[in-house]
Design an enzyme around this catalytic site. Sequence first.
Site, PDB file in Angstrom:
ATOM      1  N   HIS A  78       0.503  -0.899   0.174  1.00 48.27           N
ATOM      2  CA  HIS A  78      -0.036   0.206   0.034  1.00 48.27           C
ATOM      3  C   HIS A  78       0.641   1.231   0.318  1.00 48.27           C
ATOM      4  O   HIS A  78       0.245   2.426  -0.166  1.00 48.27           O
ATOM      5  CB  HIS A  78      -1.131   0.044   1.541  1.00 48.27           C
ATOM      6  CG  HIS A  78      -0.936   0.347   2.409  1.00 48.27           C
ATOM      7  ND1 HIS A  78      -0.347  -0.849   3.244  1.00 48.27           N
ATOM      8  CD2 HIS A  78      -0.241   1.387   3.170  1.00 48.27           C
ATOM      9  CE1 HIS A  78      -0.018  -0.312   4.498  1.00 48.27           C
ATOM     10  NE2 HIS A  78      -0.610   0.894   4.643  1.00 48.27           N
ATOM     11  N   ASP A 128      -0.644  -7.396   1.514  1.00 49.24           N
ATOM     12  CA  ASP A 128       0.104  -6.070   1.536  1.00 49.24           C
ATOM     13  C   ASP A 128       1.990  -6.284   1.784  1.00 49.24           C
ATOM     14  O   ASP A 128       2.327  -6.350   2.934  1.00 49.24           O
ATOM     15  CB  ASP A 128      -0.862  -4.950   2.629  1.00 49.24           C
ATOM     16  CG  ASP A 128      -0.356  -4.312   2.648  1.00 49.24           C
ATOM     17  OD1 ASP A 128       0.494  -3.505   1.510  1.00 49.24           O
ATOM     18  OD2 ASP A 128      -0.428  -3.130   3.775  1.00 49.24           O
ATOM     19  N   SER A 229       3.460   2.437   8.573  1.00 52.89           N
ATOM     20  CA  SER A 229       3.508   0.973   7.090  1.00 52.89           C
ATOM     21  C   SER A 229       4.947   0.425   6.589  1.00 52.89           C
ATOM     22  O   SER A 229       5.243   1.529   6.047  1.00 52.89           O
ATOM     23  CB  SER A 229       2.345   1.294   6.481  1.00 52.89           C
ATOM     24  OG  SER A 229       1.519   1.531   7.018  1.00 52.89           O
ATOM     25  N   GLY A 230       4.750  -0.604   6.447  1.00 53.10           N
ATOM     26  CA  GLY A 230       5.754  -1.156   5.664  1.00 53.10           C
ATOM     27  C   GLY A 230       6.848  -1.731   6.196  1.00 53.10           C
ATOM     28  O   GLY A 230       7.932  -2.203   5.998  1.00 53.10           O
TER      29      GLY A 230
END
Length: 310
Positions: A78, A128, A229-230
């Site tokens: 994402h 994801d 995120s990530g």
Amino acid sequence: MKSWARCILLLLLLILARGRGDVLPSVCGRSRDAGKIVGGQDAQEGQWPWQVSLWIAGEGHICGGSLIHPGWVLTAAHCFRRSQNPSFFSVKVGGLTLSLLETSITLAAVRSIFVYPSYLWEDTSSGDIALVQLETPLKPSQFTPVCLPEAQAPLTPGTLCWVTGWGSTQKRDLSSVLQELAVPLLDSEECEKMYHIPESSLSGKRFIQADMLCAGFEEGQRDSCQGDSGGPLVCVINSSWIQVGIVSWGFGCARPYRPGVYTRVPAYVDWIQRTVAENPSDICGCNSRASEAQLLVLLVLLALALPGAM
Ligand code: 4AZ
């Protein structure tokens, strides 16, 4: 053929065969020491050497990521919702803050972005996960990679693991200093139940898919958040740091009954290995076809120079 000449020939053929597939490093998961991140604390220099920051041109930090190989970063799919054009991105390696003025940092260009093929680009989608190939692999002195788990690695609820990132804290949209937070892994069914409190029209929906992993606290207060995120969720297994999760989603941050949801890395190790192997990096700064040709020339020269030995 004399036996020593056969040995040299075999050795060269082995080197040639190895050059065809790129593999993940065997030395990994070594930190100098063994907590939006909401409710965490400042990390120390060198503590999470695989942590990177993914930058988008004109804006700066958008996501975290982790080095799994000199030429590869693991992150969330994402993170590429706005663009999948490699030339818009760079990877900041090393350093404890988001400042580009820090010494000992590297800003690496991106060659390619591999988003998991079946990812659906929705907030709570499965798959994801994404891989970023760097334009030029890093030198061993520039980083230490994190280890990947085995595909069947059991992830025991209650295991205390760590999540790191420059995401939102209670006070700010992004944290200038890397934050670290210890979070226990949660049982997926327990996590699913929490996401249905209080009961609502969503009671028929399943939130936690088989490729997801929850970590955090029923009472909230401490959690990963937007901007993390990530980034990696890592645990110590057999005295190495192993990445078991990728910061993926959650309903808000640090809310009661809404623990952080992570991509379950063991579910994707085969895809990671395959993608890295099929897209060799330029380890020596030359391209691998050229180095194969150089080795072949070396072989022929050896055969010509040693006629008596063959
Ligand atoms: C996000 O928006 C996000 N509490 C990341 C992690 C979490 C929530 C949201 C987990 O990127």
